[in-house]
Design a protein around this motif. Structure first.
Motif, PDB file in Angstrom:
ATOM      1  N   VAL A  71      -5.331   6.242  -4.815  1.00 30.67           N
ATOM      2  CA  VAL A  71      -4.682   6.348  -3.502  1.00 30.67           C
ATOM      3  C   VAL A  71      -3.716   5.173  -3.304  1.00 30.67           C
ATOM      4  CG1 VAL A  71      -5.078   6.283  -0.997  1.00 30.67           C
ATOM      5  CG2 VAL A  71      -6.519   7.702  -2.448  1.00 30.67           C
ATOM      6  N   ALA A  72      -4.140   3.960  -3.731  1.00 31.04           N
ATOM      7  CA  ALA A  72      -3.276   2.785  -3.595  1.00 31.04           C
ATOM      8  C   ALA A  72      -1.982   2.963  -4.398  1.00 31.04           C
ATOM      9  CB  ALA A  72      -4.013   1.530  -4.069  1.00 31.04           C
ATOM     10  N   ILE A  73      -2.099   3.496  -5.617  1.00 30.42           N
ATOM     11  CA  ILE A  73      -0.899   3.738  -6.439  1.00 30.42           C
ATOM     12  C   ILE A  73       0.013   4.749  -5.727  1.00 30.42           C
ATOM     13  CG2 ILE A  73      -0.069   4.777  -8.611  1.00 30.42           C
ATOM     14  CD1 ILE A  73      -2.605   3.589  -9.954  1.00 30.42           C
ATOM     15  N   GLY A  74      -0.605   5.774  -5.155  1.00 28.92           N
ATOM     16  CA  GLY A  74       0.164   6.779  -4.422  1.00 28.92           C
ATOM     17  C   GLY A  74       0.916   6.175  -3.246  1.00 28.92           C
ATOM     18  N   VAL A  75       0.230   5.343  -2.491  1.00 29.15           N
ATOM     19  CA  VAL A  75       0.845   4.725  -1.304  1.00 29.15           C
ATOM     20  C   VAL A  75       1.983   3.783  -1.732  1.00 29.15           C
ATOM     21  CG1 VAL A  75       0.432   3.104   0.595  1.00 29.15           C
ATOM     22  CG2 VAL A  75      -1.206   4.932   0.134  1.00 29.15           C
ATOM     23  N   ILE A  76       1.754   2.973  -2.777  1.00 30.89           N
ATOM     24  CA  ILE A  76       2.787   2.036  -3.244  1.00 30.89           C
ATOM     25  C   ILE A  76       4.003   2.800  -3.769  1.00 30.89           C
ATOM     26  CG2 ILE A  76       3.321   0.301  -5.030  1.00 30.89           C
ATOM     27  CD1 ILE A  76       0.333  -0.604  -4.725  1.00 30.89           C
ATOM     28  N   THR A  77       3.738   3.855  -4.559  1.00 21.91           N
ATOM     29  CA  THR A  77       4.843   4.655  -5.104  1.00 21.91           C
ATOM     30  C   THR A  77       5.648   5.285  -3.978  1.00 21.91           C
ATOM     31  OG1 THR A  77       3.401   5.199  -6.952  1.00 21.91           O
ATOM     32  CG2 THR A  77       5.394   6.494  -6.745  1.00 21.91           C
ATOM     33  N   ASN A  78       4.932   5.773  -2.983  1.00 23.72           N
ATOM     34  CA  ASN A  78       5.591   6.388  -1.831  1.00 23.72           C
ATOM     35  C   ASN A  78       6.491   5.381  -1.121  1.00 23.72           C
ATOM     36  OD1 ASN A  78       6.257   8.151   0.161  1.00 23.72           O
ATOM     37  ND2 ASN A  78       4.368   7.868   1.330  1.00 23.72           N
ATOM     38  N   ALA A  79       5.950   4.170  -0.915  1.00 23.20           N
ATOM     39  CA  ALA A  79       6.721   3.136  -0.207  1.00 23.20           C
ATOM     40  C   ALA A  79       7.951   2.720  -1.001  1.00 23.20           C
ATOM     41  CB  ALA A  79       5.825   1.924   0.045  1.00 23.20           C
ATOM     42  N   ARG A  80       7.833   2.673  -2.328  1.00 21.62           N
ATOM     43  CA  ARG A  80       8.954   2.228  -3.163  1.00 21.62           C
ATOM     44  C   ARG A  80      10.036   3.275  -3.334  1.00 21.62           C
ATOM     45  NH1 ARG A  80       6.319  -0.812  -8.319  1.00 21.62           N
ATOM     46  NH2 ARG A  80       5.705  -2.728  -7.300  1.00 21.62           N
ATOM     47  N   SER A  81       9.604   4.544  -3.498  1.00 20.82           N
ATOM     48  CA  SER A  81      10.591   5.555  -3.877  1.00 20.82           C
ATOM     49  C   SER A  81      10.919   6.556  -2.790  1.00 20.82           C
ATOM     50  CB  SER A  81      10.077   6.325  -5.091  1.00 20.82           C
ATOM     51  OG  SER A  81       8.950   7.086  -4.722  1.00 20.82           O
ATOM     52  N   GLY A  82      10.120   6.571  -1.745  1.00 19.36           N
ATOM     53  CA  GLY A  82      10.371   7.563  -0.705  1.00 19.36           C
ATOM     54  C   GLY A  82       9.811   8.930  -1.070  1.00 19.36           C
ATOM     55  N   ILE A  83       9.236   9.034  -2.285  1.00 20.20           N
ATOM     56  CA  ILE A  83       8.647  10.303  -2.696  1.00 20.20           C
ATOM     57  C   ILE A  83       7.169  10.270  -2.355  1.00 20.20           C
ATOM     58  CG2 ILE A  83       7.917  11.616  -4.736  1.00 20.20           C
ATOM     59  CD1 ILE A  83      10.556  10.996  -5.976  1.00 20.20           C
ATOM     60  N   GLN A  84       6.662  11.368  -1.866  1.00 21.94           N
ATOM     61  CA  GLN A  84       5.242  11.411  -1.529  1.00 21.94           C
ATOM     62  C   GLN A  84       4.490  12.079  -2.667  1.00 21.94           C
ATOM     63  OE1 GLN A  84       4.456  13.309   2.214  1.00 21.94           O
ATOM     64  NE2 GLN A  84       2.411  12.505   2.300  1.00 21.94           N
ATOM     65  N   PRO A  85       3.874  11.283  -3.574  1.00 23.79           N
ATOM     66  CA  PRO A  85       3.216  11.896  -4.721  1.00 23.79           C
ATOM     67  C   PRO A  85       1.901  12.575  -4.368  1.00 23.79           C
ATOM     68  CG  PRO A  85       2.905   9.534  -4.791  1.00 23.79           C
ATOM     69  CD  PRO A  85       3.737   9.831  -3.576  1.00 23.79           C
ATOM     70  N   PHE A  86       1.267  12.128  -3.296  1.00 26.69           N
ATOM     71  CA  PHE A  86      -0.018  12.718  -2.926  1.00 26.69           C
ATOM     72  C   PHE A  86       0.056  13.250  -1.496  1.00 26.69           C
ATOM     73  CE2 PHE A  86      -1.428   9.312  -5.943  1.00 26.69           C
ATOM     74  CZ  PHE A  86      -1.715  10.175  -6.974  1.00 26.69           C
ATOM     75  N   PRO A  87       0.790  14.360  -1.274  1.00 29.30           N
ATOM     76  CA  PRO A  87       0.815  14.923   0.072  1.00 29.30           C
ATOM     77  C   PRO A  87      -0.581  15.389   0.443  1.00 29.30           C
ATOM     78  CG  PRO A  87       1.937  16.374  -1.477  1.00 29.30           C
ATOM     79  CD  PRO A  87       1.572  15.147  -2.223  1.00 29.30           C
ATOM     80  N   ILE A  88      -0.791  15.607   1.723  1.00 31.23           N
ATOM     81  CA  ILE A  88      -2.126  15.892   2.237  1.00 31.23           C
ATOM     82  C   ILE A  88      -2.741  17.117   1.551  1.00 31.23           C
ATOM     83  CG2 ILE A  88      -1.330  17.247   4.230  1.00 31.23           C
ATOM     84  CD1 ILE A  88      -4.191  14.716   4.302  1.00 31.23           C
ATOM     85  N   ARG A  89      -1.897  18.117   1.226  1.00 35.37           N
ATOM     86  CA  ARG A  89      -2.441  19.318   0.572  1.00 35.37           C
ATOM     87  C   ARG A  89      -2.992  18.983  -0.813  1.00 35.37           C
ATOM     88  NH1 ARG A  89       1.768  24.184   1.360  1.00 35.37           N
ATOM     89  NH2 ARG A  89       3.190  22.458   1.109  1.00 35.37           N
TER      90      ARG A  89
END
Lengths: 184, 99
Positions: A71-89
């Motif tokens: 989850v931490a990797i997902g959140v960091i990646t999201n913050a850096r790239s603007g892409i949401q790798p782990f959407p809620i679905r």
């Protein structure tokens, strides 16, 4: 001015590039998660081999650690790239997959430790293979190799089964993740 | 009918712009990854990035990661707009020839 065929070929070229970039980014993000899970599994298998009576605690801690870092990797990646790798679905999908696995292995099946380890390894790899149908063949190759080696271990490796799994499951994921990084 | 953008329409430049445009705004690709994605050679890719850069379509950022130099290329707002116009033109050509 260009004709219809040339315009169509140019659009096909653009679509192919978009697909390649998409796959490359998925491989980049997934490889970090896969390598991390590989390391967590190697440590968990070795810990379980060293302290066989603490298996429940070892695997609870290992799975929670892996989940929190994922989850931490997902959140960091999201913050850096603007892409949401782990959407809620996607997150809910993982929760449902996990819950079904727990239901099968704990409630329905009365597995021994050897069976439960084999079940979770094969169950995890099944979803890697399914992911491969959408995101690239690397996932399928990792899944098939790891599943085959897991079954070989289950049937033919005796007391050292947990160490075998540390190498083929944990080590396999680390190697697979590194391979994905190289090919991304 | 508007003209196609000659700078973007060259096949390798089209691939470079398609790759960069697929990223979120502000994000870029390292030279080595762009080379792999487009299948271009070092010299060829460098020359075409230079052309796109002179047109203001891409921004090139050079930095050192450890001791290694790293070149990152990203699409500018003007580049994204030009690419969108170019794609619209291509679609228009296909639609017009189908009428």
């Amino acid at each position: 001015m260009i004709d219809r065929e040339q315009a169509s070929a140019a659009l096909d070229d653009i679509n192919e590039m978009v697909q390649r970039v998409r796959q490359s980014r998925i491989y980049q993000i997934s490889s970090v998660v896969i390598i991390m899970w590989g390391v967590v599994l190697v440590l968990a298998y070795i810990a379980n081999y060293t302290w066989p009576r603490q298996g429940y605690t070892v695997w609870t801690v290992a799975n929670l650690t892996g989940l929190v870092i994922s989850v931490a990797i997902g959140v960091i990646t999201n913050a850096r790239s603007g892409i949401q790798p782990f959407p809620i679905r996607s997150l809910l999908t993982f929760v449902l997959i996990g819950a079904f696995g727990v239901f099968c292995s704990v409630v329905l099946g009365h597995f021994g430790s050897r069976q439960i380890i084999t079940f979770w390894a094969l169950y995890g790899m099944l979803f890697y293979a399914i992911a491969g149908l959408w995101f690239g063949y690397a996932f399928i190759v990792i899944a098939l190799c790891t599943s085959a080696l897991t079954l070989i271990g289950y049937y033919y490796i005796g007391a050292a089964f947990l160490l075998w799994m540390a190498v083929v499951h944990g080590g396999g994921l680390v190697l697979g993740g590194l391979w994905m990084r190289r090919s991304s | 009918m508007a003209e196609l953008d000659d700078i973007i329409h060259q096949p390798l430049r089209l691939r470079i712009m398609a790759a960069l445009n697929a990223l979120p705004p502000g994000a870029g690709l390292e030279f080595a990854r762009l080379k792999k994605l487009t299948g271009a050679t070092d010299g060829n890719l460098g020359a075409h990035i230079e052309t796109l850069s002179k047109a203001g379509y891409v921004a090139v950022e050079k930095a050192f990661v450890g001791k290694k130099p790293q070149t990152t290329v990203s699409a500018t707002a003007a580049g994204r707009a030009a690419f969108a116009r170019h794609v619209a033109m291509l679609q228009e050509i296909i639609a017009a020839s189908g009428r």
